[in-house]
Design a protein around this motif. Structure first.
Motif, mmCIF file in Angstrom:
data_model
loop_
_atom_site.group_PDB
_atom_site.id
_atom_site.type_symbol
_atom_site.label_atom_id
_atom_site.label_comp_id
_atom_site.label_asym_id
_atom_site.label_seq_id
_atom_site.Cartn_x
_atom_site.Cartn_y
_atom_site.Cartn_z
ATOM 1 N N TYR A 69 0.838 -1.191 0.000
ATOM 2 C CA TYR A 69 0.000 0.000 0.000
ATOM 3 C C TYR A 69 0.879 1.248 0.000
ATOM 4 C CZ TYR A 69 -3.555 -3.409 1.084
ATOM 5 O OH TYR A 69 -4.387 -4.493 1.036
ATOM 6 N N TYR A 70 0.516 2.219 -0.866
ATOM 7 C CA TYR A 70 1.388 3.372 -1.030
ATOM 8 C C TYR A 70 1.370 4.270 0.198
ATOM 9 C CZ TYR A 70 -2.409 6.721 -1.737
ATOM 10 O OH TYR A 70 -3.499 7.535 -1.569
ATOM 11 N N LEU A 71 0.213 4.362 0.882
ATOM 12 C CA LEU A 71 0.065 5.331 1.965
ATOM 13 C C LEU A 71 0.807 4.869 3.218
ATOM 14 C CD1 LEU A 71 -1.195 8.033 2.598
ATOM 15 C CD2 LEU A 71 -3.239 6.848 3.415
ATOM 16 N N SER A 72 0.620 3.630 3.604
ATOM 17 C CA SER A 72 1.211 3.132 4.846
ATOM 18 C C SER A 72 2.495 2.330 4.622
ATOM 19 C CB SER A 72 0.210 2.243 5.578
ATOM 20 O OG SER A 72 -0.085 1.093 4.795
ATOM 21 N N GLY A 73 2.648 1.833 3.396
ATOM 22 C CA GLY A 73 3.783 0.953 3.136
ATOM 23 C C GLY A 73 3.559 -0.450 3.660
ATOM 24 N N SER A 74 2.373 -0.691 4.195
ATOM 25 C CA SER A 74 2.106 -2.032 4.722
ATOM 26 C C SER A 74 1.928 -3.016 3.573
ATOM 27 C CB SER A 74 0.862 -2.018 5.615
ATOM 28 O OG SER A 74 -0.269 -1.621 4.880
ATOM 29 N N THR A 75 2.035 -4.287 3.905
ATOM 30 C CA THR A 75 2.003 -5.342 2.890
ATOM 31 C C THR A 75 1.006 -6.423 3.259
ATOM 32 O OG1 THR A 75 3.822 -6.490 3.994
ATOM 33 C CG2 THR A 75 4.412 -4.949 2.233
ATOM 34 N N SER A 76 0.603 -7.144 2.257
ATOM 35 C CA SER A 76 -0.312 -8.263 2.456
ATOM 36 C C SER A 76 0.106 -9.376 1.511
ATOM 37 C CB SER A 76 -1.753 -7.819 2.169
ATOM 38 O OG SER A 76 -2.651 -8.901 2.327
ATOM 39 N N TYR A 77 -0.047 -10.641 1.951
ATOM 40 C CA TYR A 77 0.415 -11.778 1.160
ATOM 41 C C TYR A 77 -0.644 -12.870 1.074
ATOM 42 C CZ TYR A 77 4.991 -9.669 1.818
ATOM 43 O OH TYR A 77 6.057 -8.789 1.816
ATOM 44 N N GLY A 78 -0.591 -13.600 -0.021
ATOM 45 C CA GLY A 78 -1.406 -14.788 -0.128
ATOM 46 C C GLY A 78 -0.877 -15.864 0.813
ATOM 47 N N ASP A 79 -1.760 -16.728 1.265
ATOM 48 C CA ASP A 79 -1.380 -17.745 2.249
ATOM 49 C C ASP A 79 -0.254 -18.650 1.743
ATOM 50 O OD1 ASP A 79 -4.759 -18.244 3.546
ATOM 51 O OD2 ASP A 79 -3.197 -16.801 4.077
ATOM 52 N N SER A 80 -0.270 -18.930 0.454
ATOM 53 C CA SER A 80 0.698 -19.879 -0.083
ATOM 54 C C SER A 80 2.125 -19.328 -0.149
ATOM 55 C CB SER A 80 0.263 -20.336 -1.479
ATOM 56 O OG SER A 80 0.191 -19.227 -2.354
ATOM 57 N N VAL A 81 2.292 -18.023 0.011
ATOM 58 C CA VAL A 81 3.634 -17.435 -0.104
ATOM 59 C C VAL A 81 4.100 -16.752 1.173
ATOM 60 C CG1 VAL A 81 3.251 -17.101 -2.571
ATOM 61 C CG2 VAL A 81 2.932 -15.174 -0.993
ATOM 62 N N LYS A 82 3.230 -16.683 2.165
ATOM 63 C CA LYS A 82 3.609 -16.013 3.417
ATOM 64 C C LYS A 82 4.853 -16.641 4.017
ATOM 65 C CE LYS A 82 -0.895 -14.325 4.971
ATOM 66 N NZ LYS A 82 -2.019 -14.517 5.908
ATOM 67 N N GLY A 83 5.758 -15.771 4.456
ATOM 68 C CA GLY A 83 6.987 -16.233 5.076
ATOM 69 C C GLY A 83 8.094 -16.550 4.088
ATOM 70 N N ARG A 84 7.761 -16.600 2.787
ATOM 71 C CA ARG A 84 8.770 -16.912 1.770
ATOM 72 C C ARG A 84 8.989 -15.758 0.796
ATOM 73 N NH1 ARG A 84 7.767 -20.743 -1.875
ATOM 74 N NH2 ARG A 84 5.495 -20.489 -1.790
ATOM 75 N N PHE A 85 7.938 -15.008 0.507
ATOM 76 C CA PHE A 85 8.014 -13.907 -0.455
ATOM 77 C C PHE A 85 7.956 -12.573 0.295
ATOM 78 C CE2 PHE A 85 6.062 -16.143 -4.433
ATOM 79 C CZ PHE A 85 6.952 -17.188 -4.265
ATOM 80 N N THR A 86 8.632 -11.596 -0.275
ATOM 81 C CA THR A 86 8.616 -10.248 0.285
ATOM 82 C C THR A 86 8.423 -9.239 -0.835
ATOM 83 O OG1 THR A 86 10.131 -10.901 2.062
ATOM 84 C CG2 THR A 86 9.861 -8.542 1.642
ATOM 85 N N ILE A 87 7.437 -8.369 -0.669
ATOM 86 C CA ILE A 87 7.199 -7.315 -1.645
ATOM 87 C C ILE A 87 7.763 -6.003 -1.106
ATOM 88 C CG2 ILE A 87 4.901 -6.764 -0.736
ATOM 89 C CD1 ILE A 87 4.028 -6.195 -3.638
ATOM 90 N N SER A 88 8.326 -5.224 -1.997
ATOM 91 C CA SER A 88 8.857 -3.919 -1.611
ATOM 92 C C SER A 88 8.729 -2.973 -2.796
ATOM 93 C CB SER A 88 10.319 -4.031 -1.172
ATOM 94 O OG SER A 88 11.129 -4.507 -2.235
ATOM 95 N N ARG A 89 8.951 -1.691 -2.543
ATOM 96 C CA ARG A 89 8.859 -0.724 -3.630
ATOM 97 C C ARG A 89 9.887 0.363 -3.449
ATOM 98 N NH1 ARG A 89 2.926 1.330 -3.592
ATOM 99 N NH2 ARG A 89 3.683 2.794 -5.179
ATOM 100 N N ASP A 90 10.275 0.937 -4.567
ATOM 101 C CA ASP A 90 11.165 2.093 -4.593
ATOM 102 C C ASP A 90 10.444 3.163 -5.395
ATOM 103 O OD1 ASP A 90 13.109 4.015 -5.110
ATOM 104 O OD2 ASP A 90 14.720 2.529 -5.258
#
Length: 117
Positions: A52-73
């Motif tokens: 999310y652009y405003l808070s920078g918080s992230t959300s993940y699908g159950d199948s990838v939680k703990g393995r994938f990380t999303i970030s932005r620049d």
């Protein structure tokens, strides 16, 4: 023209890592929520992650939680998906999206990720 271009896909062995990039062009995306979906052959498109652009918080699908990380620049108008401990079932075409104010959701063309044993 507003567009998203994914890169970084390829063939990787299971338990290894890969990083996908999604470069946005045509306007600034600093006020757009962005994320990733994926679609495997014969399956429906599946939510992977969003940031999310405003808070920078992230959300993940159950199948990838703990393995994938999303970030932005925001300075580079780019969102990333770091994928660790890849599994065979992660094989899919990965699509980047952006929710653009006054426009709606736009999609990239997709990048293939293939995980081998």
């Amino acid at each position: 023209q507003v567009q998203l271009v994914e890169s970084g896909g390829g063939l990787v062995q299971a338990e290894n890592s890969l990083r996908l990039s999604c470069a946005a062009s045509g306007r600034t995306f600093s006020r757009s929520n962005m994320g990733w979906f994926r679609q495997a052959p014969g399956k429906e498109r599946e939510f992977v992650a969003t940031i999310y652009y405003l808070s920078g918080s992230t959300s993940y699908g159950d199948s990838v939680k703990g393995r994938f990380t999303i970030s932005r620049d925001n300075a580079k108008n780019t969102v990333y998906l770091q994928m660790n401990m890849l599994k065979l079932e992660d094989t899919a075409v990965y699509y980047c999206y952006a929710d653009v104010p006054d426009t709606g959701r736009i999609w990239g063309q997709g990048t293939q990720v293939t995980v081998s044993s």
